[in-house]
Design a protein around this motif. Structure first.
Motif, PDB file in Angstrom:
ATOM      1  N   ARG A 178      -2.617  -4.981   8.049  1.00  0.00           N
ATOM      2  CA  ARG A 178      -1.253  -4.605   7.710  1.00  0.00           C
ATOM      3  C   ARG A 178      -0.252  -5.568   8.332  1.00  0.00           C
ATOM      4  O   ARG A 178      -0.498  -6.128   9.401  1.00  0.00           O
ATOM      5  CB  ARG A 178      -0.969  -3.173   8.160  1.00  0.00           C
ATOM      6  N   PHE A 236       0.847  -1.188   0.000  1.00  0.00           N
ATOM      7  CA  PHE A 236       0.000   0.000   0.000  1.00  0.00           C
ATOM      8  C   PHE A 236       0.885   1.240   0.000  1.00  0.00           C
ATOM      9  O   PHE A 236       1.951   1.271   0.600  1.00  0.00           O
ATOM     10  CB  PHE A 236      -0.978   0.016   1.188  1.00  0.00           C
ATOM     11  N   ASN A 243      -4.331   7.040  -2.897  1.00  0.00           N
ATOM     12  CA  ASN A 243      -3.871   5.674  -2.671  1.00  0.00           C
ATOM     13  C   ASN A 243      -3.310   5.064  -3.948  1.00  0.00           C
ATOM     14  O   ASN A 243      -3.820   5.315  -5.041  1.00  0.00           O
ATOM     15  CB  ASN A 243      -5.027   4.792  -2.182  1.00  0.00           C
ATOM     16  N   SER A 244      -2.282   4.261  -3.785  1.00  0.00           N
ATOM     17  CA  SER A 244      -1.776   3.465  -4.899  1.00  0.00           C
ATOM     18  C   SER A 244      -1.451   2.063  -4.380  1.00  0.00           C
ATOM     19  O   SER A 244      -0.314   1.610  -4.422  1.00  0.00           O
ATOM     20  CB  SER A 244      -0.531   4.120  -5.518  1.00  0.00           C
ATOM     21  N   ASP A 245      -2.489   1.403  -3.860  1.00  0.00           N
ATOM     22  CA  ASP A 245      -2.317   0.039  -3.362  1.00  0.00           C
ATOM     23  C   ASP A 245      -2.238  -0.921  -4.533  1.00  0.00           C
ATOM     24  O   ASP A 245      -2.976  -0.780  -5.509  1.00  0.00           O
ATOM     25  CB  ASP A 245      -3.499  -0.337  -2.467  1.00  0.00           C
ATOM     26  N   HIS A 279       0.333   5.552   0.369  1.00  0.00           N
ATOM     27  CA  HIS A 279      -0.590   6.640   0.653  1.00  0.00           C
ATOM     28  C   HIS A 279       0.162   7.961   0.579  1.00  0.00           C
ATOM     29  O   HIS A 279       1.202   8.138   1.223  1.00  0.00           O
ATOM     30  CB  HIS A 279      -1.208   6.496   2.047  1.00  0.00           C
ATOM     31  N   THR A 298      -6.250  11.828   0.884  1.00  0.00           N
ATOM     32  CA  THR A 298      -5.289  10.762   0.601  1.00  0.00           C
ATOM     33  C   THR A 298      -5.417  10.256  -0.825  1.00  0.00           C
ATOM     34  O   THR A 298      -6.526   9.981  -1.299  1.00  0.00           O
ATOM     35  CB  THR A 298      -5.488   9.577   1.567  1.00  0.00           C
TER      36      THR A 298
END
Length: 312
Positions: free
Chosen positions: A289, A224, A236-238, A226, A234
């Motif tokens: 996580r 992940f 996100n680029s998960d 952020h 935020t």
């Protein structure tokens, strides 16, 4: 010249191809002897070699398993077509004759003969019998025989690359990366990272995370990323696949995995200092996580703050 024509053959492009060579064929060791071209065509290359020692001939085009030589050993030299030759004088003749071309020609020829036979049988007997029906399988049998009977090296898989063309695998941490050593409960480390500390709105932000896997991990583990604005918005680029090429579970062990993540900063994004965070999580199961184990980077949320970026 064999180029990467994906409609015909998936031939990976060699990174050693050059456009500034005086001669397209050359010796890996220039002091090993002399090399001269006597003939060239797209499917045939003839060379005269006088060698004082065993050496390798390099040809400025992509290797393909369909290349055959009358002397020496044809091989791939980091994707280049190459031939290992012994000491002495050689009249080298390379021919491009892939198994698929032989099988295709013989299958087409047999199909044409079968068609002629069927036309003749229909003209003579006015109908087809068991022999005529059995003849329909001959082209398939011929192709299968060529496939099984003609030995040909398999095409090596192209090296995995990121979307920007950077190779995903590295033997060492890149010089431009900031060294880290963030450890997790799983046998994975975040060894380094690289990113620009300032970026304009509407621009493409690029982050490199340098991972290393040194043991077995669950299939569900992903990354992940952020990017958090001063007011808490935020981006996100998960993602599950490292460098869009493989998941962490299947990544090679004990080498650097260069995972380059990019996303565009919105045109109306808040200006100021944004915070960049990243880590590992179970993207395919309980969404939890993966805990960080070394105290220097550990926090209660198992989120690593990688630094800040000024959005202008």
């Amino acid at each position: 010249m064999v180029l990467s024509c994906w409609e015909a053959y998936p031939v990976p492009q060699s990174a050693l191809l050059r456009a500034d060579l005086e001669h397209e064929e050359y010796l890996q060791d220039p002091l090993a002897g002399q090399l001269e071209r006597s003939h060239w065509s797209p499917n045939t290359i003839s060379l005269n070699a006088t060698l004082g020692q065993r050496t390798r001939v390099l040809i400025n085009q992509n290797w393909h398993p369909g290349w055959k030589s009358n002397v020496g050993t044809v091989l791939s030299h980091e994707g280049l077509l190459a031939i290992d030759l012994p000491q002495g004088s050689h009249q080298l003749r390379l021919r491009f004759l892939p198994r698929s071309a032989i099988g295709g020609f013989l299958s087409s020829l047999s199909a044409l003969l079968v068609l002629c036979y069927l036309i003749y049988s229909l003209h003579k007997h006015s109908k087809y019998g068991p022999r005529q029906l059995a003849a329909l399988a001959i082209p398939l049998v011929v192709f299968a025989a060529c496939r099984l009977g003609i030995q040909e090296a398999s095409q090596p898989a192209p090296p995995p690359v990121n979307a920007n063309g950077v190779r995903a695998l590295s033997s060492a941490l890149p010089e431009a990366s900031q060294a880290l050593n963030i450890e997790y409960e799983l046998p994975v480390k975040l060894k380094g990272l690289r990113f620009a500390d300032t970026i304009q709105r509407s621009s493409l932000f690029e982050l490199e995370l340098d991972w290393q896997r040194y043991g077995s991990i669950p299939r569900s583990v992903g990354v992940f990323v952020h990017l958090i604005s001063p007011s808490g918005y935020t981006i996100n680029s998960d993602h599950w696949a490292i460098a869009s090429s493989f998941i962490l579970r299947n990544a090679p062990k004990n080498i650097i995995l260069r995972d380059i993540v990019s996303f565009r900063i919105p045109a109306n994004a808040e200006k100021g200092i944004w915070t960049l965070r990243a880590g590992l999580w179970n993207i395919g199961s309980d969404k939890k996580r993966i805990p960080i184990t070394n105290q220097a980077h550990k926090n209660e949320n198992d989120v690593t703050s990688l630094g800040t970026i000024e959005v202008r």
